[in-house]
Design an enzyme around this catalytic site. Structure first.
Site, PDB file in Angstrom:
ATOM      1  CB  SER A   1      75.918  65.844  -5.831  1.00  0.00           C
ATOM      2  OG  SER A   1      74.947  66.965  -5.724  1.00  0.00           O
ATOM      3  CG  ASN A   2      70.608  63.321  -4.174  1.00  0.00           C
ATOM      4  OD1 ASN A   2      71.202  62.361  -4.414  1.00  0.00           O
ATOM      5  ND2 ASN A   2      69.939  63.797  -3.253  1.00  0.00           N
ATOM      6  CG  HIS A   3      71.151  64.286 -11.391  1.00  0.00           C
ATOM      7  ND1 HIS A   3      72.363  64.688 -12.067  1.00  0.00           N
ATOM      8  CD2 HIS A   3      71.534  63.113 -11.262  1.00  0.00           C
ATOM      9  CE1 HIS A   3      73.039  63.814 -12.477  1.00  0.00           C
ATOM     10  NE2 HIS A   3      72.469  62.477 -12.089  1.00  0.00           N
TER      11      HIS A   3
ATOM     12  CB  VAL B   1      69.396  66.618   1.494  1.00  0.00           C
ATOM     13  CG1 VAL B   1      70.540  66.449   2.377  1.00  0.00           C
ATOM     14  CG2 VAL B   1      68.530  67.800   1.537  1.00  0.00           C
TER      15      VAL B   1
ATOM     16  N   PRO C   1      71.035  71.095  -4.493  1.00  0.00           N
ATOM     17  CG  PRO C   1      72.801  70.492  -6.100  1.00  0.00           C
ATOM     18  CD  PRO C   1      71.752  71.740  -5.949  1.00  0.00           C
TER      19      PRO C   1
END
Length: 186
Positions: A73-75, A141, A61
């Protein structure tokens, strides 16, 4: 003797730092078997079909700071990108792994470029892609970032918190814009 063997092409793994059989801690511990296997796979991949090629792989991430303790954030575990990086390395490629923050050990025999934010990843990918034969984008991203990260922790209050979130640059679009164009077909 180690220098002589290294000059002859031998690869050494370890020793690692940690608790030893004597109960003491220090340099001299046997490397973890998974690390040894990773190095063996890298050595066996030398001379493979991708030898002489450079591949950039993104993984994990990105984190966009809101303040010193919070982020967007992204997982992503980063496992897929790390697996791709190992696979191309095991076929002989020189690999640059551009990785966001993950809980994975860095793979052996490749350049690992740690990044935090989407803009950090963009800069690293563009820098290394300029001399690469291939780029594999598998990172998660973050699409947005706060306009400005707070210098101190935001205080909790009863009021709603509103964040202005402009989009992050699209790394694939930036890569496309920076690719050298062939003069064929013109």
């Amino acid at each position: 003797h180690v220098a002589t063997l290294t000059a002859r092409g031998a690869v050494f793994v370890g020793p690692d730092d940690g608790r030893m059989a004597s109960g003491k801690r220090g340099q001299g511990r046997l490397a973890d078997p998974a690390v040894v296997v990773d190095h063996v796979r890298a050595v066996l991949g030398r001379g493979g079909p991708l030898t002489g090629r450079k591949v950039v792989v993104s993984a994990g991430p990105t984190r966009e700071p809101i303040d010193p303790v919070r982020y967007l954030s992204n997982h992503s575990s980063g496992r897929m990108g790390y697996a791709v990086a190992r696979a191309v390395r095991d076929r002989g490629a020189d690999v640059v792994l551009v990785t966001g923050p993950v809980d994975l050990a860095p793979p052996a025999a490749m350049t690992v470029v740690p990044v935090e934010t989407a803009r950090d990843m963009l800069d690293a990918v563009l820098t290394h892609a300029a001399t690469a034969d291939a780029v594999v984008m598998s990172a998660a991203v973050a699409d947005y970032r706060p306009v400005e990260a707070g210098a101190i922790k935001l205080k909790r209050s009863a009021a709603d918190l509103a964040l202005a979130l402009p989009p992050n640059p699209d790394i694939l679009v930036a890569l496309d814009a920076n690719l050298p164009r062939s003069s064929e077909g013109k």
